[in-house]
Design a protein around this motif. Sequence first.
Motif, PDB file in Angstrom:
ATOM      1  N   LEU A   1       0.828  -1.209   0.000  1.00 57.87           N
ATOM      2  CA  LEU A   1       0.000   0.000   0.000  1.00 57.87           C
ATOM      3  C   LEU A   1       0.864   1.262   0.000  1.00 57.87           C
ATOM      4  O   LEU A   1       0.515   2.255  -0.643  1.00 57.87           O
ATOM      5  CB  LEU A   1      -0.935   0.005   1.194  1.00 57.87           C
ATOM      6  N   THR A   2       1.986   1.226   0.695  1.00 57.23           N
ATOM      7  CA  THR A   2       2.901   2.367   0.709  1.00 57.23           C
ATOM      8  C   THR A   2       3.428   2.649  -0.685  1.00 57.23           C
ATOM      9  O   THR A   2       3.481   3.809  -1.127  1.00 57.23           O
ATOM     10  CB  THR A   2       4.075   2.114   1.683  1.00 57.23           C
ATOM     11  N   ILE A   3       3.803   1.602  -1.402  1.00 57.37           N
ATOM     12  CA  ILE A   3       4.293   1.762  -2.780  1.00 57.37           C
ATOM     13  C   ILE A   3       3.188   2.343  -3.660  1.00 57.37           C
ATOM     14  O   ILE A   3       3.416   3.279  -4.428  1.00 57.37           O
ATOM     15  CB  ILE A   3       4.787   0.417  -3.348  1.00 57.37           C
ATOM     16  N   ALA A   4       1.989   1.800  -3.542  1.00 55.39           N
ATOM     17  CA  ALA A   4       0.868   2.292  -4.348  1.00 55.39           C
ATOM     18  C   ALA A   4       0.572   3.762  -4.045  1.00 55.39           C
ATOM     19  O   ALA A   4       0.317   4.550  -4.960  1.00 55.39           O
ATOM     20  CB  ALA A   4      -0.371   1.436  -4.095  1.00 55.39           C
ATOM     21  N   ASN A   5       0.635   4.146  -2.789  1.00 55.63           N
ATOM     22  CA  ASN A   5       0.390   5.538  -2.414  1.00 55.63           C
ATOM     23  C   ASN A   5       1.476   6.464  -2.964  1.00 55.63           C
ATOM     24  O   ASN A   5       1.179   7.572  -3.418  1.00 55.63           O
ATOM     25  CB  ASN A   5       0.283   5.688  -0.903  1.00 55.63           C
ATOM     26  N   LYS A   6       2.725   6.021  -2.939  1.00 55.32           N
ATOM     27  CA  LYS A   6       3.820   6.820  -3.500  1.00 55.32           C
ATOM     28  C   LYS A   6       3.618   7.002  -5.002  1.00 55.32           C
ATOM     29  O   LYS A   6       3.869   8.084  -5.537  1.00 55.32           O
ATOM     30  CB  LYS A   6       5.173   6.161  -3.245  1.00 55.32           C
ATOM     31  N   MET A   7       3.160   5.955  -5.670  1.00 53.28           N
ATOM     32  CA  MET A   7       2.905   6.050  -7.106  1.00 53.28           C
ATOM     33  C   MET A   7       1.791   7.066  -7.378  1.00 53.28           C
ATOM     34  O   MET A   7       1.894   7.884  -8.282  1.00 53.28           O
ATOM     35  CB  MET A   7       2.540   4.675  -7.674  1.00 53.28           C
ATOM     36  N   LYS A   8       0.741   7.021  -6.583  1.00 51.97           N
ATOM     37  CA  LYS A   8      -0.376   7.942  -6.770  1.00 51.97           C
ATOM     38  C   LYS A   8       0.048   9.381  -6.479  1.00 51.97           C
ATOM     39  O   LYS A   8      -0.331  10.303  -7.197  1.00 51.97           O
ATOM     40  CB  LYS A   8      -1.540   7.540  -5.868  1.00 51.97           C
ATOM     41  N   GLU A   9       0.862   9.588  -5.432  1.00 53.64           N
ATOM     42  CA  GLU A   9       1.350  10.924  -5.096  1.00 53.64           C
ATOM     43  C   GLU A   9       2.173  11.521  -6.219  1.00 53.64           C
ATOM     44  O   GLU A   9       2.228  12.737  -6.370  1.00 53.64           O
ATOM     45  CB  GLU A   9       2.213  10.880  -3.831  1.00 53.64           C
ATOM     46  N   ASN A  10       2.839  10.676  -6.995  1.00 54.29           N
ATOM     47  CA  ASN A  10       3.713  11.147  -8.058  1.00 54.29           C
ATOM     48  C   ASN A  10       3.047  11.121  -9.425  1.00 54.29           C
ATOM     49  O   ASN A  10       3.723  11.141 -10.450  1.00 54.29           O
ATOM     50  CB  ASN A  10       5.008  10.341  -8.062  1.00 54.29           C
ATOM     51  N   GLY A  11       1.744  11.039  -9.439  1.00 53.04           N
ATOM     52  CA  GLY A  11       1.016  11.204 -10.686  1.00 53.04           C
ATOM     53  C   GLY A  11       0.550   9.940 -11.369  1.00 53.04           C
ATOM     54  O   GLY A  11      -0.090  10.000 -12.406  1.00 53.04           O
ATOM     55  N   ARG A  12       0.827   8.808 -10.823  1.00 56.43           N
ATOM     56  CA  ARG A  12       0.393   7.557 -11.458  1.00 56.43           C
ATOM     57  C   ARG A  12      -1.069   7.298 -11.107  1.00 56.43           C
ATOM     58  O   ARG A  12      -1.443   7.302  -9.945  1.00 56.43           O
ATOM     59  CB  ARG A  12       1.265   6.395 -10.962  1.00 56.43           C
ATOM     60  N   GLN A  13      -1.880   7.087 -12.123  1.00 58.25           N
ATOM     61  CA  GLN A  13      -3.293   6.772 -11.928  1.00 58.25           C
ATOM     62  C   GLN A  13      -3.494   5.297 -12.251  1.00 58.25           C
ATOM     63  O   GLN A  13      -3.248   4.874 -13.358  1.00 58.25           O
ATOM     64  CB  GLN A  13      -4.185   7.634 -12.826  1.00 58.25           C
ATOM     65  N   ASN A  14      -3.936   4.503 -11.257  1.00 57.95           N
ATOM     66  CA  ASN A  14      -4.188   3.062 -11.413  1.00 57.95           C
ATOM     67  C   ASN A  14      -2.941   2.331 -11.757  1.00 57.95           C
ATOM     68  O   ASN A  14      -2.320   2.234 -12.663  1.00 57.95           O
ATOM     69  CB  ASN A  14      -5.286   2.772 -12.401  1.00 57.95           C
TER      70      ASN A  14
END
Length: 69
Positions: free
Chosen positions: A56-69
């Motif tokens: 979940l931490t990795i997924a949240n970091k991806m979302k914070e940096n502009g990655r959608q899905n």
Amino acid sequence: MVLNQDMTKDMCNSMKQKYQGSARVNHAYLQALHKEFEAPHMKEGEYVNEYFSQTLTIANKMKENGRQN
């Protein structure tokens, strides 16, 4: 104050160069996170909830940096 055309062009070019650099860094960071997300592995003695927390931490970091899905 009115800026002359050369000064405006230089400022614009400077901003483009800065943005492109940060976009490249962000893209590389997202690639690293994506690789980590795609190849998950549990460590010896790691609890399942710790593993999911890291995922979940990795997924949240991806979302914070502009990655959608």
